[in-house]
Design a protein around this motif. Structure first.
Motif, mmCIF file in Angstrom:
data_model
loop_
_atom_site.group_PDB
_atom_site.id
_atom_site.type_symbol
_atom_site.label_atom_id
_atom_site.label_comp_id
_atom_site.label_asym_id
_atom_site.label_seq_id
_atom_site.Cartn_x
_atom_site.Cartn_y
_atom_site.Cartn_z
ATOM 1 N N UNK A 196 -20.475 16.908 11.407
ATOM 2 C CA UNK A 196 -20.678 17.481 12.732
ATOM 3 C C UNK A 196 -19.484 18.241 13.255
ATOM 4 N N UNK A 197 -18.334 18.044 12.634
ATOM 5 C CA UNK A 197 -17.123 18.786 13.000
ATOM 6 C C UNK A 197 -16.787 19.855 11.961
ATOM 7 N N UNK A 198 -17.717 20.101 11.050
ATOM 8 C CA UNK A 198 -17.472 21.103 10.016
ATOM 9 C C UNK A 198 -16.729 20.580 8.815
ATOM 10 N N UNK A 199 -16.526 19.263 8.752
ATOM 11 C CA UNK A 199 -15.766 18.670 7.660
ATOM 12 C C UNK A 199 -16.632 18.295 6.475
ATOM 13 N N UNK A 200 -15.979 17.766 5.464
ATOM 14 C CA UNK A 200 -16.649 17.396 4.221
ATOM 15 C C UNK A 200 -16.077 16.065 3.753
ATOM 16 N N UNK A 201 -16.951 15.188 3.255
ATOM 17 C CA UNK A 201 -16.434 13.964 2.640
ATOM 18 C C UNK A 201 -17.227 13.656 1.386
ATOM 19 N N UNK A 202 -16.495 13.152 0.386
ATOM 20 C CA UNK A 202 -17.115 12.936 -0.915
ATOM 21 C C UNK A 202 -16.226 12.009 -1.726
ATOM 22 N N UNK A 203 -16.554 11.859 -3.013
ATOM 23 C CA UNK A 203 -15.776 10.987 -3.902
ATOM 24 C C UNK A 203 -16.030 11.398 -5.340
ATOM 25 N N UNK A 204 -15.196 10.899 -6.248
ATOM 26 C CA UNK A 204 -15.434 11.079 -7.675
ATOM 27 C C UNK A 204 -14.826 9.895 -8.414
ATOM 28 N N UNK B 113 -11.547 8.266 -6.428
ATOM 29 C CA UNK B 113 -10.997 8.903 -5.232
ATOM 30 C C UNK B 113 -12.084 9.094 -4.188
ATOM 31 N N UNK B 114 -11.773 8.732 -2.930
ATOM 32 C CA UNK B 114 -12.625 9.004 -1.777
ATOM 33 C C UNK B 114 -11.839 9.930 -0.856
ATOM 34 N N UNK B 115 -12.478 10.981 -0.364
ATOM 35 C CA UNK B 115 -11.714 11.924 0.441
ATOM 36 C C UNK B 115 -12.529 12.504 1.593
ATOM 37 N N UNK B 116 -11.804 12.941 2.607
ATOM 38 C CA UNK B 116 -12.373 13.655 3.745
ATOM 39 C C UNK B 116 -11.492 14.859 4.031
ATOM 40 N N UNK B 117 -12.107 16.007 4.175
ATOM 41 C CA UNK B 117 -11.412 17.243 4.539
ATOM 42 C C UNK B 117 -12.018 17.714 5.858
ATOM 43 N N UNK B 118 -11.231 17.763 6.897
ATOM 44 C CA UNK B 118 -11.772 18.049 8.214
ATOM 45 C C UNK B 118 -10.747 18.779 9.071
ATOM 46 N N UNK B 119 -11.101 19.070 10.324
ATOM 47 C CA UNK B 119 -10.169 19.735 11.221
ATOM 48 C C UNK B 119 -9.062 18.762 11.615
ATOM 49 N N UNK C 155 0.840 -1.196 0.000
ATOM 50 C CA UNK C 155 0.000 0.000 0.000
ATOM 51 C C UNK C 155 0.877 1.249 0.000
ATOM 52 N N UNK C 156 0.641 2.153 -0.943
ATOM 53 C CA UNK C 156 1.417 3.391 -1.028
ATOM 54 C C UNK C 156 0.781 4.468 -0.159
ATOM 55 N N UNK C 157 1.588 5.060 0.713
ATOM 56 C CA UNK C 157 1.124 6.122 1.617
ATOM 57 C C UNK C 157 1.986 7.354 1.385
ATOM 58 N N UNK C 158 1.339 8.486 1.109
ATOM 59 C CA UNK C 158 2.025 9.750 0.852
ATOM 60 C C UNK C 158 1.610 10.752 1.927
ATOM 61 N N UNK C 159 2.582 11.259 2.680
ATOM 62 C CA UNK C 159 2.288 12.170 3.789
ATOM 63 C C UNK C 159 2.926 13.527 3.530
ATOM 64 N N UNK C 160 2.107 14.565 3.614
ATOM 65 C CA UNK C 160 2.570 15.940 3.405
ATOM 66 C C UNK C 160 2.210 16.770 4.638
ATOM 67 N N UNK C 161 3.078 16.756 5.665
ATOM 68 C CA UNK C 161 2.770 17.503 6.891
ATOM 69 C C UNK C 161 2.866 19.016 6.671
ATOM 70 N N UNK C 162 1.840 19.738 7.133
ATOM 71 C CA UNK C 162 1.837 21.206 7.086
ATOM 72 C C UNK C 162 1.399 21.677 8.474
ATOM 73 N N UNK C 163 2.336 21.838 9.393
ATOM 74 C CA UNK C 163 1.982 22.096 10.796
ATOM 75 C C UNK C 163 1.357 23.453 11.066
ATOM 76 N N UNK C 164 1.353 24.353 10.105
ATOM 77 C CA UNK C 164 0.849 25.708 10.341
ATOM 78 C C UNK C 164 -0.648 25.863 10.055
ATOM 79 N N UNK C 165 -1.321 24.789 9.620
ATOM 80 C CA UNK C 165 -2.748 24.893 9.308
ATOM 81 C C UNK C 165 -3.578 24.168 10.367
ATOM 82 N N UNK C 166 -4.881 24.353 10.304
ATOM 83 C CA UNK C 166 -5.789 23.744 11.278
ATOM 84 C C UNK C 166 -6.636 22.623 10.675
ATOM 85 N N UNK C 167 -6.296 22.207 9.477
ATOM 86 C CA UNK C 167 -7.111 21.202 8.796
ATOM 87 C C UNK C 167 -6.246 20.068 8.277
ATOM 88 N N UNK C 168 -6.920 19.043 7.779
ATOM 89 C CA UNK C 168 -6.235 17.904 7.173
ATOM 90 C C UNK C 168 -7.120 17.343 6.071
#
Length: 412
Positions: A68-76, A83-89, A9-22
């Motif tokens: 409920x946390x203000x996030x969004x999840x969807x796919x295309x 792609x399945x994705x979640x954008x949240x805090x 399984x390929x895992x790609x991590x791009x840490x950005x510590x200055x933001x409040x989301x993931x």
């Protein structure tokens, strides 16, 4: 970006510590090009069904946890991947991984739920068929790439979708949804070690079977134009040329050509057809690029009586570029635009997450912003001319009103 391979399984991590989301994305190499004729639309249908619940969560509960946390999840679904994705805090990154892992591994794909969702997708197909602004693009690509899987409609057709069963979906999922066929990409504020442990936990049951891709036939372009008539007031068109695949050295030049040709409000087509002559409600251009080839497509919504003149402008501008290229000012402006777009996308966790996954799928490696912008800056006018000269064979798709058509339209 940090890349890990966890049991295939390929895992790609791009840490950005200055933001409040993931942003967390799961990309699977399962799309329209992987389907048989009988399976048409199965990738898209499976995408829908993965949101319909697991043994431990209903669809409503999944939505409530993220929303409920203000996030969004969807796919295309695209022609070559889903792609399945979640954008949240940021604090919910492990929850996001948990839910996506649950969907990926444990979705019920219940027959009764499938029947309900088939009606939803059939409505989607009917709506697309009735909307000329949507239909014109599928008409064009389907005619231009006739006979190729890349020319088939992603959503499938009413007959194939209605005939799909839960067993069909489960078998297709077992074929395509496996470790070697999947990329997990995460961008935002998170702890690397905790995220890796979480992925190992929630994707531990992922299938390890190797992918058995069917052979995709070579792309053959058809230069036949297609014209339909509908009960509409305006004309809708796509007018396209060949362009290079994303693997070609001229790929970055094709991006600049598109921007200068019709991709921006300062472009030739927008300025000449809309601003100077006022002949289009909408006018622009875009690229369709895959590993096998690509298209540069001009599109618009116009008064039917203007089709001949618009047709001639679109063709004459490309002819001019093939002879003379872009002016120094046009080329520099296109470079600034492309580099600016690339830099601004680094501000969005969703864009970073998606960019890394798509780069991995297309090129098998990370593409830095420095590499991308330097390739744009290196494009010469000779590159633009060479590219435009490979775009000489054109065709179009046109949807015209049933009434009030000028007779000479039929001769185009």
């Amino acid at each position: 970006m940090i890349k890990y391979i966890l049991d295939g399984l390929t895992v790609l991590l791009s840490p950005v510590p200055t933001v409040n989301s993931v942003a967390v994305g799961v990309f699977v190499k399962a799309g329209r090009i992987h389907e048989t004729e009988e399976q048409a639309g199965i990738s898209h249908m499976l995408e829908h069904m993965l949101f319909k619940g697991t043994p431990t969560r209903t669809a409503k509960e999944m939505s409530r946890i993220i929303g409920g946390k203000g996030g969004d999840y969807n796919a295309y679904t695209d022609r070559d991947h889903t792609c399945y994705y979640i954008h949240t805090i940021a604090s919910e990154v492990e929850t996001a991984i948990d839910i996506l892992g649950d969907m990926y591994n444990n979705s019920l794909i219940d027959p009764s739920e499938l029947k309900t969702e088939q009606r939803v997708v059939l409505e989607e197909i009917a709506r697309s068929d009735e909307d000329p602004a949507d239909r014109i693009h599928d008409m064009f690509v389907g005619t231009r790439w006739q006979g190729s899987p890349y020319g088939l409609e992603i959503i499938g057709n009413a007959k194939s979708v209605a005939n799909l069963t839960s067993i069909d979906l489960l078998e297709y999922k077992r074929e395509r949804y496996c470790a070697e066929n999947t990329i997990i990409s995460i961008a935002g504020n998170f702890d690397i070690e905790s995220v890796i442990d979480c992925i190992k936990k929630h994707f531990a049951d992922i299938l390890k079977v190797p992918v058995k891709d069917k052979e995709i036939p070579p792309l053959v372009n058809s230069y036949q134009s297609v014209q339909n008539f509908d009960s509409i007031d305006q004309a809708y068109f796509c007018f396209g040329f060949d362009t290079v695949s994303y693997l070609d050295p001229l790929h970055h030049a094709s991006c600049l050509l598109n921007l200068a040709y019709g991709g921006e409000s300062y472009s030739r087509l927008f300025q000449k057809i809309r601003e100077e002559k006022g002949m289009a409600y909408a006018i622009g251009s875009y690229r369709v690029t895959y590993c096998v080839g690509g298209l540069l497509v001009a599109y618009g919504i116009i008064n039917a009586r203007n089709w001949d003149l618009v047709h001639d402008i679109i063709l004459s501008e490309m002819t001019d570029i093939s002879k003379n290229g872009l002016s120094p000012e046009e080329l520099e402006l296109a470079k600034d635009t492309a580099c600016g777009h690339s830099l601004m996308r680094r501000e969005s966790m969703m864009d970073i997450m998606s960019h890394e996954a798509i780069s991995e799928m297309k090129f098998g490696r990370h593409l830095s912003i420095e590499e991308i912008t330097s390739k744009y800056r290196a494009v010469t006018n000779d590159d633009i001319i060479e590219l435009a000269n490979t775009s000489s064979d054109s065709s179009y798709a046109l949807i015209m009103p049933k009434r009030g058509i000028l007779s000479r339209i039929f001769g185009k």
